[in-house]
Design an enzyme around this catalytic site. Structure first.
Site, PDB file in Angstrom:
ATOM      1  N   GLU B 205      50.975  46.703  48.646  1.00  0.00           N
ATOM      2  CA  GLU B 205      51.849  46.484  49.802  1.00  0.00           C
ATOM      3  C   GLU B 205      53.163  47.242  49.637  1.00  0.00           C
ATOM      4  OE1 GLU B 205      49.819  44.031  48.513  1.00  0.00           O
ATOM      5  OE2 GLU B 205      48.635  44.506  50.291  1.00  0.00           O
ATOM      6  N   ASN B 287      43.622  47.818  48.183  1.00  0.00           N
ATOM      7  CA  ASN B 287      43.730  48.439  49.503  1.00  0.00           C
ATOM      8  C   ASN B 287      44.468  49.769  49.451  1.00  0.00           C
ATOM      9  OD1 ASN B 287      46.150  46.522  49.081  1.00  0.00           O
ATOM     10  ND2 ASN B 287      46.871  47.855  50.719  1.00  0.00           N
ATOM     11  N   ASP B 329      42.890  45.865  55.007  1.00  0.00           N
ATOM     12  CA  ASP B 329      43.343  45.296  53.734  1.00  0.00           C
ATOM     13  C   ASP B 329      42.192  44.689  52.946  1.00  0.00           C
ATOM     14  OD1 ASP B 329      45.140  44.641  51.701  1.00  0.00           O
ATOM     15  OD2 ASP B 329      45.463  42.637  52.514  1.00  0.00           O
TER      16      ASP B 329
END
Lengths: 123, 602
Positions: B205, B287, B329
């Site tokens: 992220e 991801n 994701d």
């Protein structure tokens, strides 16, 4: 360079407030600045931790009327400019002062819900 | 990993028989942790590594606790870790000592299981930077330690690996492996093969450039670094690299546009496995970043993939991408369970993996060929996995991106059909896998994201809702030979706990609303449950104590994504009084944050 800001949430030893400067928001109440601030809030990835609408995520909500490091304009400015422990990055190196004030203005423009300390499941 | 920017609506939108013999340390050094392809073989009643054995079966051959007597299980001990937060991972039990790593600030406790009340032998309190709490995407969790050769090895959240003397608690070495200024944190459990300590970062992220590293077990010195994306020279894809489906050089470079691979995420925060006969190390990657997939055209190899590497030098031997051009994701950091299964009449060396994307894969672990790929939960983003190409057949109406607006009803949600946080178990007695699953779907509204080092790099809002049936989770038994669910126990909330299977034909798991449960491994009937004081996101273990009896241990301490998704489960911060998540408004009625180690016995 912003002056040191005093937090009214602190206890002043001996009842004497330490000397400190003050910061006032040049955009206070400016709706266009609040709109700019919302865009900056997203562009600087603030929503990545504080959530869309600043409602809270890994970082705390910024629109619930409760504050860890003080909720005055100058205190919020300081939190953004210098960062805070536990992961709040210091943005003072990459954001102009005006940009930070616009974020403060955006947060200030959000309606603060009534603080209801009780969460209830049974009638 | 997982992140859900909120909208105002969304956040609120062998040797088993007989008595226990305290193994001397020489014996421990001689005993091989590899438990055989089927998770059988030598089992000394200890639990020395996260997945129980190199095959990651989380299967114990202990037989004292059975389906017939588990109803008499009772708590024999509990301990507050002093930390509130997601207690992921599992304790270790070695040489009559239980080792527990807490979430940040990553205290390591050593309990003396030979003494009444299990008093501490020592505790180790490392100096960990509090900054890591905010760089970790999704709570300040830790997934546990690894024991080998007299050392407890684990990661601190702030990008360090430490080795601690298992007897004295003295720090032996401490090595910086990750850089928080780039968004890297390190909650995963290290994995040790021979003298190599394998570690990786979180930061999918934060737009990191994901990698795995090997440290020298004796000194902590860095031996090799293998990136998960980029040029072959960085990915360590040389002459040995022979993927089953993809051909040609520079696959992990050409499948990105421009330099997107440099900020493309692809973290390593899950569980690792090792096959000593093939000398292959297996792990999944996370991801691709950012979530707005339009900023990174291409397959984005090797995001959302399984990589097979040589532990000695990190050389890549094969790779398979579960979700090319990952849009949702769908990290692939979940465990890779190594078992030999008969597929269509032929005994195969397989690797079984339950992906966030909702498919359960049975791969040939020698080559990376897909043998079976079937959905284990509701899947709408793809219709099936094409066996000839190994690629999912994507429902293009479920593709996401900033130009596509709000794409609705994508299943599974980005919490995954199964979260990698919750590793499955495999019982060779039943031939079944025991899997914590989620029944959540999501809407996905992507937006442009700017990469600013040390800040989140995401670009999506993804509110959840329950999938078909309304229940949000289930604990299931899965036959990986054919790709079929055999039984399920439906749960009101997503199931976020690991599991353990035993030769007593009992399986254990926990729930977010704070139950620890035992079920019949063959029928799925719940045989026993106990309210442990906080939601369970950890992994149960079972072991033989110094008194010769079998015990089961579990952490209670809701957190991880549930720290984010259900903010009302916390009570320790008067400045944080979020209302409940709209899709789970009652979770906080049943649990709040905690940090408790439980031990159960007959």
């Amino acid at each position: 360079m912003p002056p040191a800001v005093r937090s009214d949430a602190h206890v002043f030893a001996g009842g004497v407030a330490p000397p400190a400067g003050t910061l006032s928001n040049p955009f206070a109440g400016d709706r266009q600045a609040a709109g700019d601030g919302e865009r900056i809030f997203r562009a600087m990835n603030c929503d990545g931790c504080h959530g869309g609408g600043a409602l809270g995520w890994e970082g705390p909500s910024l629109v619930d009327g409760r504050w860890r490091y003080g909720g005055g304009d100058g205190e919020v400015f300081h939190s953004i400019y210098y960062g805070r422990p536990r992961g709040m990055p210091a943005y003072g190196g990459i954001l102009e002062t005006d940009g930070i004030w616009k974020i403060v203005t955006y947060l200030r423009a959000q309606p603060v819900p009534q603080d209801v300390p009780t969460e209830q499941w049974t009638p | 990993m997982t992140w859900q920017p909120s909208t105002p609506r969304a956040i609120f939108s062998s040797l088993d028989a007989g008595v226990f013999m305290r193994p001397c340390r020489i014996l421990l050094l001689l005993s091989l942790p590899w438990a055989g392809a089927q998770g059988q073989g030598r089992d000394d009643g200890q639990w020395t590594m996260p997945g129980k054995n190199y095959a990651s079966t989380r299967y114990s051959t202990l037989t004292a606790i059975t389906a017939a007597n588990v109803a008499r299980l009772r708590p024999v001990w509990s301990f507050s870790t002093g930390v509130l937060g997601g207690h992921e991972g599992q304790p270790l039990v070695v040489d009559g000592t239980m080792y527990v790593v807490t979430p940040f600030p990553n205290v390591l406790y050593a309990f003396d299981l030979a003494q009444e009340g299990y008093p501490l032998k020592w505790k180790y309190r490392p100096d960990v930077s509090a900054t890591s709490v905010g760089i970790a995407c999704c709570d300040a969790i830790n997934r546990g330690a690894f024991y080998t050769g007299g050392k407890i090895v684990y990661n601190l959240l702030d990008g360090h690996t430490v080795a601690v003397d298992a007897v004295t608690g003295k720090e032996l070495w401490k090595t910086q492996i990750a850089d928080m200024t780039r968004g890297e944190t390190t909650p995963m459990a290290p994995f040790v093969v021979k003298d190599r300590v394998i570690v990786g970062p979180s930061g999918g992220e934060f737009g990191i450039h994901g990698w795995a590293k090997a440290l020298d077990l004796a000194t902590g010195r860095l031996i090799w670094t293998a990136y998960n994306a980029g040029p072959d020279s960085a990915v360590l894809a040389g002459a040995a690299f022979k993927p089953f489906y993809d051909k040609g050089p520079e696959l992990a470079l050409k499948t990105w546009e421009g330099d997107a691979w440099q900020t493309g995420g692809v973290p390593v925060w899950g569980w690792l496995s090792y096959d000593p006969e093939l000398d292959l190390l297996y792990f999944g990657t996370g991801n691709a970043a950012p979530y707005n997939a339009e900023q990174r055209p291409g397959d984005n190899k090797w995001a959302s993939s399984v990589l097979a590497r040589r532990p000695e030098d990190g050389a890549l031997v094969w790779a398979y991408q579960f979700t090319p051009h990952e849009n949702w994701d769908y990290d692939a950091n979940a465990e890779m369970i190594l078992v030999d299964l008969t597929i269509q009449g032929r005994l195969r060396k397989t690797l079984v993996h339950f992906d966030k994307n909702g498919f359960a894969y049975t791969l040939d672990r020698v080559t990376g060929e897909v043998l079976v790929a079937e959905p284990f939960t509701t899947v709408t983003w793809a219709k099936r996995v094409d066996r000839a190409s190994g690629r999912p057949v994507v429902d293009t109406t479920r593709l996401t991106g900033a130009s596509r607006g709000n794409v609705r009803d994508i299943c599974p949600s980005l919490e995954g059909g199964k979260t990698p946080v919750a590793p499955a178990a495999y019982s060779p007695r039943t031939g079944l896998f025991y899997v914590a699953t989620n029944n959540l779907c999501m809407d996905f509204e992507a937006s442009a994201a700017a990469h600013i080092a040390g800040t989140p790099y995401i670009g999506a809002s993804t509110p959840y809702h329950a999938g078909p049936g309304g229940h949000m989770g289930a604990f299931i038994a899965w036959d990986a030979r054919v790709g079929r669910k055999v039984w399920e126990i439906r749960e009101p909330y997503p199931v976020w706990s690991g599991s353990v299977a035993t030769a007593g034909d009992v399986v254990f798991y926990g729930t977010l609303d704070g139950w620890f449960k035992a079920a019949d491994a063959r029928s799925g009937k719940v045989l026993w449950k106990f309210k442990v004081g906080s939601g369970v996101v950890g992994c149960p273990i079972t072991y033989r104590g110094p008194d010769g009896k079998q015990y089961v241990a579990i952490y209670a301490g809701i957190g991880g994504d549930w720290f984010l998704l259900s903010g009302d489960v916390r009570s320790d911060d008067p400045a944080d009084v979020r209302p409940p998540a709209d899709f789970a408004p009652n979770l906080a009625r049943h649990t709040s944050q905690g940090g408790i180690v439980w031990i159960f016995g007959l």
